[in-house]
Design an enzyme around this catalytic site. Structure first.
Site, PDB file in Angstrom:
ATOM      1  N   GLY A 344       5.779  -4.256 -72.858  1.00  0.00           N
ATOM      2  CA  GLY A 344       6.496  -2.919 -73.280  1.00  0.00           C
ATOM      3  C   GLY A 344       7.158  -2.320 -71.987  1.00  0.00           C
ATOM      4  O   GLY A 344       8.263  -1.481 -71.822  1.00  0.00           O
ATOM      5  N   ALA A 345       6.100  -2.520 -70.860  1.00  0.00           N
ATOM      6  CA  ALA A 345       6.523  -1.704 -69.336  1.00  0.00           C
ATOM      7  C   ALA A 345       5.379  -2.077 -68.573  1.00  0.00           C
ATOM      8  O   ALA A 345       4.322  -2.771 -68.723  1.00  0.00           O
ATOM      9  CB  ALA A 345       6.166  -0.177 -69.767  1.00  0.00           C
ATOM     10  N   MET A 346       5.878  -2.005 -67.392  1.00  0.00           N
ATOM     11  CA  MET A 346       4.923  -2.562 -66.233  1.00  0.00           C
ATOM     12  C   MET A 346       4.834  -1.301 -64.897  1.00  0.00           C
ATOM     13  O   MET A 346       6.022  -1.061 -64.568  1.00  0.00           O
ATOM     14  CB  MET A 346       5.593  -3.849 -65.761  1.00  0.00           C
ATOM     15  CG  MET A 346       4.740  -4.453 -64.583  1.00  0.00           C
ATOM     16  SD  MET A 346       2.934  -4.782 -64.866  1.00  0.00           S
ATOM     17  CE  MET A 346       2.175  -4.404 -63.469  1.00  0.00           C
ATOM     18  N   GLU A 347       3.764  -1.024 -64.582  1.00  0.00           N
ATOM     19  CA  GLU A 347       3.427  -0.053 -63.822  1.00  0.00           C
ATOM     20  C   GLU A 347       3.825  -0.378 -62.227  1.00  0.00           C
ATOM     21  O   GLU A 347       2.952   0.157 -61.443  1.00  0.00           O
ATOM     22  CB  GLU A 347       2.046   0.474 -63.909  1.00  0.00           C
ATOM     23  CG  GLU A 347       0.950  -0.501 -63.483  1.00  0.00           C
ATOM     24  CD  GLU A 347       0.387  -1.423 -64.413  1.00  0.00           C
ATOM     25  OE1 GLU A 347       1.132  -1.970 -65.308  1.00  0.00           O
ATOM     26  OE2 GLU A 347      -0.738  -1.766 -64.284  1.00  0.00           O
ATOM     27  N   ASN A 348       4.687  -1.215 -61.920  1.00  0.00           N
ATOM     28  CA  ASN A 348       4.774  -1.544 -60.449  1.00  0.00           C
ATOM     29  C   ASN A 348       4.891  -0.260 -59.734  1.00  0.00           C
ATOM     30  O   ASN A 348       5.782   0.592 -60.072  1.00  0.00           O
ATOM     31  CB  ASN A 348       6.201  -2.225 -60.306  1.00  0.00           C
ATOM     32  CG  ASN A 348       6.558  -3.339 -61.322  1.00  0.00           C
ATOM     33  OD1 ASN A 348       5.634  -4.296 -61.393  1.00  0.00           O
ATOM     34  ND2 ASN A 348       7.487  -3.164 -62.315  1.00  0.00           N
ATOM     35  N   HIS A 380       1.661   6.466 -69.871  1.00  0.00           N
ATOM     36  CA  HIS A 380       0.728   5.427 -69.563  1.00  0.00           C
ATOM     37  C   HIS A 380       1.158   4.748 -68.165  1.00  0.00           C
ATOM     38  O   HIS A 380       0.287   4.794 -67.459  1.00  0.00           O
ATOM     39  CB  HIS A 380       0.739   4.473 -70.781  1.00  0.00           C
ATOM     40  CG  HIS A 380       0.058   3.150 -70.463  1.00  0.00           C
ATOM     41  ND1 HIS A 380      -1.061   2.749 -71.349  1.00  0.00           N
ATOM     42  CD2 HIS A 380       0.258   2.151 -69.748  1.00  0.00           C
ATOM     43  CE1 HIS A 380      -1.694   1.471 -70.951  1.00  0.00           C
ATOM     44  NE2 HIS A 380      -0.840   1.024 -69.940  1.00  0.00           N
ATOM     45  N   GLU A 381       2.461   4.480 -67.977  1.00  0.00           N
ATOM     46  CA  GLU A 381       2.505   3.765 -66.859  1.00  0.00           C
ATOM     47  C   GLU A 381       2.533   4.653 -65.509  1.00  0.00           C
ATOM     48  O   GLU A 381       2.040   4.326 -64.549  1.00  0.00           O
ATOM     49  CB  GLU A 381       4.153   3.056 -66.978  1.00  0.00           C
ATOM     50  CG  GLU A 381       4.295   2.050 -67.734  1.00  0.00           C
ATOM     51  CD  GLU A 381       3.411   1.114 -68.185  1.00  0.00           C
ATOM     52  OE1 GLU A 381       2.605   0.996 -67.165  1.00  0.00           O
ATOM     53  OE2 GLU A 381       3.255   0.656 -69.179  1.00  0.00           O
ATOM     54  N   HIS A 384      -0.965   4.938 -64.461  1.00  0.00           N
ATOM     55  CA  HIS A 384      -1.512   4.055 -63.644  1.00  0.00           C
ATOM     56  C   HIS A 384      -1.160   3.982 -62.129  1.00  0.00           C
ATOM     57  O   HIS A 384      -1.547   3.560 -61.172  1.00  0.00           O
ATOM     58  CB  HIS A 384      -0.657   2.577 -64.003  1.00  0.00           C
ATOM     59  CG  HIS A 384      -1.324   1.906 -65.159  1.00  0.00           C
ATOM     60  ND1 HIS A 384      -2.679   1.489 -65.295  1.00  0.00           N
ATOM     61  CD2 HIS A 384      -0.563   1.328 -66.222  1.00  0.00           C
ATOM     62  CE1 HIS A 384      -2.926   0.888 -66.351  1.00  0.00           C
ATOM     63  NE2 HIS A 384      -1.718   0.741 -66.960  1.00  0.00           N
ATOM     64  N   GLU A 403      -6.657  -0.720 -68.070  1.00  0.00           N
ATOM     65  CA  GLU A 403      -5.730  -0.586 -69.256  1.00  0.00           C
ATOM     66  C   GLU A 403      -6.264   0.579 -70.132  1.00  0.00           C
ATOM     67  O   GLU A 403      -5.729   1.129 -70.837  1.00  0.00           O
ATOM     68  CB  GLU A 403      -5.536  -1.698 -69.963  1.00  0.00           C
ATOM     69  CG  GLU A 403      -4.601  -2.742 -68.991  1.00  0.00           C
ATOM     70  CD  GLU A 403      -3.382  -2.280 -68.654  1.00  0.00           C
ATOM     71  OE1 GLU A 403      -2.770  -0.856 -69.274  1.00  0.00           O
ATOM     72  OE2 GLU A 403      -2.474  -2.570 -67.862  1.00  0.00           O
TER      73      GLU A 403
END
Ligand code: BES
Ligand code: ZN
Length: 960
Positions: A344-348, A380-381, A384, A403
Site C-alpha cells: 500500500g505504501a512504504m515509509e522510506n 501510518h507511514e 514510521h 508495524e
C-alpha cells in the site's frame, strides 16, 4: 521541526568525500555501461558467474548463514546510480552503478560478506571488488571473491586480516536489470496523453536493497548514504535527502543530468529510496521550514488529486512531533504516488512511496472511504518516520513492534487531521477483530519470534502478517490504555531519545515505559510492564474471559475457534495472561480489575436482579468475553430496549464475540443470532459493519446450500428499516448524509438491501448504471455508492454491462475509480466472463502486476467465481511463484482469498492435495496462510455438522 537531531561532523566529512569521488564516479559509470554493452550477452539475472568458482564446502561456512557476522560495521556509502529508461540492444532495461562503502572493522577477520543479489559485478583483475584502507592503513590483498546466490552475498576472502578499529573502503561497479518486478530498483510504466512513460523507482523493504547496490542489508547496520543519480534531462530525481545540486553534464556523449543529494541521516538500508520521473508536485513549508511535497503523474497533480494529502501532511507531522515530543528528524518530506507498487505504501525515510489509491484523492470521483484510506495510510507511514526509521528494531523478528505500533498510532494521527470522523473507534473493526480471526487458530504464532527463527527472505516476508500489524496494534492500544496515554507517551519519547539513529529490541521500550510509570504519581500496576507484556507477545492467541454474575467468578481460557483443537505449540506461560478488565455495571463504568490467575472471585461482578455486567468497556482489551446465561439475556434485553446505554464499540464487540463463541461451540448459535435482532433499530456504522462480517461468514458457509434462502429473508427484514432511513435522510438517495461514518452505513444499507432484494433497491442501482451507459461522459452515480452500484449492475447484467465496465476501467484516470470498476467486474455471474477475467488478471498489459492477486481475490469472493479462481490458481501456481518470487507479501492474501468459502470435506481434501502437489515449489510467504486455510476449513466442517439445522430453523422462524 528539523532541529531535533543532526550529525554535522559526520555529514561534513561525508560531503567532502562525496564531492571528491563524484567526478571519478561519473567516468567509471559510463565505463561500466560500455563494458556491459559490448558484452552483448548480458546475463543480468544470472549473477552466479564468478571469477573463482566456489569449491564445494561444508554448509556451516559463514556465507551459508543468512545473517551477517558481527565483524564489520558500515559507516558511509557513496552510491551513484544511472537508470536507463530506454530499452538497450538486448531488449532490456538496465541500470548501472558504482558504490563505495566505508566500514569499520569490529572484530579481526579475513572475510568480507556483503549482500548483493542479481547484480552483475564488474571484475577488477578477476575480483568482484576493490579494497583500500583508510587514513594510511594498508588493506590486505584479496584472495578470492565469488557470489553466493543462495544467501545473496558477495563473498570476499582476504589474504590477510582486517584490524579492529581500522576502516576500509570497498569499491564495486555493477549493472542490474531495471525490471518491472516491483522489487529493489525497478521500473514502472504508464500512459499519458497517448504516450508511454517510464519511470525508475524503488522498494527495498525488506531485503531488496541488495538488488540495487551491494550493501550490508540488515536493519541494524545503519550508515550515512551519499547518493548521486544520473538521469535524462527533463526528469527529476528524488531520494531520501534533499537534492543539493543538479548539473547538466555529458557522459559518454550523452547529455544527462546529475542530481546530488545531501548526505542522509544515519539510517537502515531498507529505507533507502530513489525515484526518477517526470512527475509534478505541489508543496508547502511548515513553521520550522520543513519542505513538504506531494508528487504524482502530471495529470493527477493538475487535477488536484494531491491536494488532500498535502492538506493533511502538515497537521499529521505536527501531531507526531508533539506525541513523540521529538522534532521531525529530516529537512524535507516527499510523498510520491506510483502507478506500480506492490504494497500500500512504504515509509522510506524522507521519501515515502504510495500506491496511487493510498495518496491521490479526487473529490469528483473518490469516495469518502478512499479519503479515509489516504488519511490513515499517510498517518501510518509518517508515524514510521520516528518509530521505525529514527529508531529501528534490530532484527525482523521484532517487526510486529514496528508495524503494530504504526498501525495503532495511525488512528491517533488521522484523528488529529480529521477530528470529526471518530476514527479511533474503527481500530476494533480493522485491527482487533481481524487479529482475533487469525489468532484463534492453533496455526497462529506469537507476536515476537526468537531472533534465530527468522532468517531467509521468505521468513522475513512472512513476518508482515495480520498478527504483526493488527494484533500488534491491539496489544499496544491495550498497553497505552492501562498505562494511560500520558505515561505511554512519556516513556515512548524517552525511548526515542535514547535510541535515536540506532536500533533497539522490544524490551527496551518496556524498560522506558516502566520508568515512565514509576515516575507517575499514584500510578501502579499489579505486575511490571515486562511481565504483563511478555504474556501477550511471547505466546500466541488470547483469552476468553468468562464472567459468572451469579457468583462474581471471573476466569480465563485460551480461545480457539475449533472446539477440540490441539495446541502443539508450548507456552512458558501456559496460555494464561494478565488481563486488564475495564467494565460496566448497568450502564455505569466501574473500577478496572486485573485478572492475574486462571480464575478469581471479583465480588463487584456478582450482581443483583435486573443488573447486567458488560466487560471490556470500550473494547480496550485484546480478549473476548462470555457471561452466564442470565447476564447474556439481560444484555440482549438491554439491546432491545435501549441499545444506546451500551457504548457503540461494545455493541459491535458483543456481536463479534457472540458469533465467535458460537463458532467455538462455547455458546449456542441461536444466542449469537439473537444479538442481530436489535439491528432493526441500529443506525451506527461500527455495529452494522461487525454484524455484516459475522453474517458474511454465514454467507460463505451457506451461499451454496438450502440455508441461503432463509438467511436472505431474515437479513432483508433486518436491513429494510435502515434502507428506508437512508432513503429518507438522503432525499431518496440524492443527497449525501452529513456524518462521515453515516456515509459508510448508507453504503451498507444499499448493498445489503440490494443483495437481499429489498423492494425498490435494485431498480435504483440499475437505473443509475443504465443512465451512465447511455452517456458515459457523465457518471450520475455518487462516488460513495459506486462500488455497490457497479457490482450490482454488473452482477445483474451480461456481456454488455461487463464490457462497458471494462472500457471505463481502461479509461479511468483516477486510481480509486479504477479499483471500484476492477472489483465490480468480478461480480458478474457469467462463467465465461469470469474465466476471461481470470486470464486478464495475469496479463500485465491488461491488469497491472500489483493488482493481479487482489483481482483474483475479488473473483473468488463471488459464489460462481470461487471454484473458477481456485482451479485457476492451482493450475498456475508455478507461474505465480516465478512472477512474484518467494518474498512477495501478497501470497498469503491470495491463498486466504481463494479458500475462504471452503467448508466441505471434499474442499478440505482438495486443499491438502494442493499442499502436497506443490510441496516442491513451496508456498513462500503463503505457507502460514495455507496452514490457516486448512485449519479454518476443518473447523467449519465440524461446526456445520452440528449447527446447520438449528441455524436453518432459526432463520425460518425469524423471517416469518
Ligand atoms: N513497511 C510497510 C510496507 C511493506 C509491507 C513493505 C510489506 C514490505 C512488505 C508499510 O509501512 C505498511 O505497513 N504499509 C501498509 C499500509 C499501512 C497503512 C497498513 C501496506 O502496504 O499495506
Ligand atoms: Zn508500516
Amino acid at each position: 521541526m528539523g532541529k531535533g537531531y543532526y550529525i554535522s561532523k559526520h555529514l561534513a566529512t561525508a560531503a567532502m568525500i562525496l564531492a571528491a569521488i563524484a567526478l571519478v564516479t561519473i567516468i567509471a559509470l559510463s565505463v561500466v555501461y560500455n563494458r556491459e554493452k559490448s558484452k552483448n550477452t548480458a546475463k543480468l539475472t544470472n549473477a552466479t558467474t564468478s571469477a573463482v568458482p566456489p569449491t564445494p564446502k561444508p554448509s556451516n561456512e559463514p556465507w551459508d548463514k543468512y545473517r551477517l557476522p558481527d565483524t564489520l560495521s558500515p559507516q558511509y556509502y557513496n552510491i551513484t546510480l544511472w537508470p536507463r529508461l530506454v530499452m538497450d540492444a538486448n531488449g532490456m532495461y538496465i541500470f548501472t552503478g558504482i558504490s563505495d562503502v566505508m566500514f569499520t572493522c569490529v572484530k579481526k577477520t579475513d572475510l568480507i560478506l556483503i549482500h548483493s543479489n542479481k547484480l552483475n559485478l564488474t571484475l577488477f583483475n578477476g575480483r568482484h571488488a576493490k579494497l583500500t584502507g583508510m587514513s594510511g592503513v594498508t588493506a590486505p590483498a584479496i584472495k578470492s571473491t565469488w557470489l553466493q546466490t543462495q544467501t545473496q552475498y558477495l563473498v570476499i576472502q582476504l589474504k590477510g586480516k582486517l584490524n579492529p578499529g581500522k576502516s576500509y573502503w570497498l569499491h564495486t561497479e555493477f549493472t542490474g536489470e531495471l525490471a518491472d518486478d516491483l522489487e529493489g530498483f525497478y521500473r514502472s510504466e504508464y500512459m499519458e496523453d497517448g504516450e508511454k512513460k517510464i519511470i525508475a523507482i524503488t522498494q527495498m523493504q525488506a531485503t531488496y536493497a541488495r538488488k540495487a547496490f551491494p550493501c550490508f542489508d540488515e536493519p541494524a547496520m545503519k550508515a550515512v548514504f551519499n547518493i548521486i543519480l544520473i538521469h535524462d534531462r527533463g526528469m527529476t530525481a528524488l531520494s531520501n535527502s534533499q537534492e543539493i545540486r543538479t548539473e547538466d553534464v555529458i557522459i559518454d556523449e550523452m547529455p544527462v543530468t546529475r542530481t546530488t543529494f545531501e548526505p542522509t541521516a544515519r539510517m537502515s538500508t531498507y529505507l533507502v529510496a530513489f525515484v526518477v520521473s517526470d512527475f509534478s508536485y505541489i508543496n508547502n513549508e511548515d513553521k520550522a521550514g520543513v519542505l513538504v511535497r506531494i508528487w504524482a503523474r502530471k495529470k493527477a497533480i493538475d487535477d488536484g488529486q494531491g491536494d488532500y494529502a498535502l492538506s493533511i501532511t502538515q497537521p499529521i507531522l505536527e501531531f507526531f512531533e508533539s506525541y513523540y515530543n521529538t522534532s521531525y528528524p529530516l529537512s524535507k518530506s516527499d510523498q510520491v504516488a506510483l502507478p506500480d507498487f506492490n504494497s500500500g505504501a512504504m515509509e522510506n525515510w524522507g521519501l515515502v512511496t504510495y500506491r496511487e489509491t493510498a495518496l491521490l484523492y479526487d473529490p469528483q470521483t473518490s469516495a469518502n472511504g478512499n479519503k479515509q484510506r489516504i488519511a490513515t495510510v499517510v498517518s501510518h507511514e509518517l508515524a514510521h518516520m520516528w518509530f521505525g526509521n529514527l529508531v529501528t528494531l534490530k532484527w525482523w523478528n521484532d517487526l510486529w513492534l514496528n508495524e503494530g505500533f504504526a498501525s495503532y498510532v495511525e488512528y491517533l494521527g488521522a484523528d488529529h487531521a480529521e477530528p470529526t470522523w471518530n476514527i479511533k473507534d474503527q481500530i476494533i473493526l480493522y485491527d482487533m477483530q481481524r487479529a482475533f480471526a487469525v489468532d484463534s487458530l492453533t496455526s497462529s504464532h506469537p507476536l515476537s519470534r526468537k531472533e534465530e527463527e527468522v532468517n531467509t527472505p521468505a521468513e522475513i516476508s512472512e513476518m508482515f502478517s495480520t498478527i504483526s500489524y493488527s494484533k500488534g496494534a491491539a496489544v499496544l492500544k491495550m498497553l497505552s490504555e492501562f498505562l494511560t496515554e500520558p505515561v505511554f507517551a512519556k516513556g515512548l519519547s524517552n525511548y526515542l531519545k535514547q535510541f535515536a539513529f540506532g536500533s533497539s529490541v522490544h524490551s527496551d521500550l518496556w524498560d522506558h515505559l516502566q520508568k515512565s510509570l514509576d515516575q507517575a504519581p499514584g500510578m501502579k500496576l499489579p505486575r511490571s510492564v515486562h511481565e504483563i507484556m511478555s504474556r501477550w507477545i511471547l505466546q500466541m492467541g488470547f483469552p476468553v474471559i468468562t464472567i459468572d454474575t451469579r457468583t462474581g467468578n471471573v476466569s480465563q481460557k485460551h480461545f480457539l475457534v475449533e472446539k477440540d483443537a490441539v495446541v502443539e505449540r508450548n507456552s512458558e506461560f501456559n496460555y494464561e495472561w494478565f488481563v486488564p478488565i475495564k467494565w460496566m455495571k448497568k450502564g455505569q463504568v466501574q473500577d478496572q480489575m486485573w485478572l492475574l490467575q486462571k480464575s478469581a472471585i471479583h465480588k463487584p461482578m456478582k450482581v443483583s436482579k435486573g443488573e447486567w455486567v458488560l466487560a471490556n468497556h470500550n473494547v480496550s482489551g485484546y480478549f473476548r468475553v462470555n457471561y452466564d446465561h442470565g447476564n447474556w439475556e439481560r444484555l440482549l434485553s438491554q439491546l432491545e430496549t435501549n441499545h444506546q446505554t451500551i457504548p457503540v464499540v461494545n455493541r459491535a464487540q458483543i456481536l463479534d464475540d457472540a458469533f465467535n463463541l458460537a463458532r467455538a461451540s462455547i455458546i449456542n448459535i441461536t444466542l449469537a443470532l439473537r444479538t442481530t435482532k436489535y439491528l432493526v433499530r441500529e443506525r451506527e456504522y461500527i455495529p452494522w459493519e461487525a454484524a455484516l462480517r459475522s453474517l458474511n461468514y454465514f454467507f460463505q458457509l451457506f451461499d451454496r446450500n438450502e440455508v441461503y434462502g432463509a438467511l436472505q429473508a431474515y437479513l432483508k427484514k433486518q436491513v429494510k428499516p435502515l434502507f428506508e432511513h437512508f432513503g429518507t435522510i438522503s432525499s431518496n438517495w440524492t443527497k449525501v448524509p452529513n456524518g462521515h461514518t453515516d456515509q459508510f452505513t448508507q453504503i451498507i444499507a444499499l448493498s445489503l438491501a440490494c443483495g437481499t432484494g429489498v423492494e425498490g433497491c435494485r431498480e435504483i442501482t440499475k437505473s443509475w448504471f443504465k443512465k451512465w451507459m447511455q452517456n458515459p461522459r457523465v457518471n450520475p452515480i455518487h462516488p460513495n455508492l459506486r462500488s455497490t452500484v457497479y457490482c450490482n449492475a454488473i452482477a445483474a447484467g451480461g456481456a454488455d454491462e461487463w464490457n462497458f465496465g471494462w472500457q471505463m476501467f481502461q479509461k479511468a484516470t483516477v486510481a480509486a475509480e479504477a479499483v471500484k470498476l476492477r472489483a465490480a467486474l468480478a461480480c458478474t455471474k457469467v462463467p465465461w466472463l469470469l474465466n476471461r477475467y481470470l486470464e486478464y488478471s495475469i496479463n500485465p498489459e491488461k491488469i497491472r502486476k500489483q493488482d493481479a492477486t487482489s483481482t483474483i481475490g475479488y473473483i473468488a469472493s463471488n459464489v460462481i467465481g470461487q471454484p473458477l479462481a481456485w482451479n485457476f490458481v492451482r493450475a498456475n501456481w508455478d507461474y505465480f511463484f516465478k512472477v512474484y518470487g518467494t518474498g512477495s507479501f501478497t501470497f498469503s492474501r491470495l491463498i486466504s482469498d481463494i479458500t475462504s468459502k471452503f467448508c466441505t470435506p471434499f474442499e478440505l481434501s482438495q486443499l491438502k492435495r494442493f499442499q502436497k502437489d506443490n510441496a516442491e515449489t513451496g508456498f513462500g510467504s503463503g505457507t502460514q496462510a495455507l496452514q490457516q486455510a486448512i485449519e479454518r476449513t476443518t473447523a467449519k466442517i465440524k461446526w456445520l455438522a452440528e449447527n446447520k439445522e438449528p441455524v436453518l430453523q432459526w432463520f425460518i422462524s425469524e423471517s416469518a
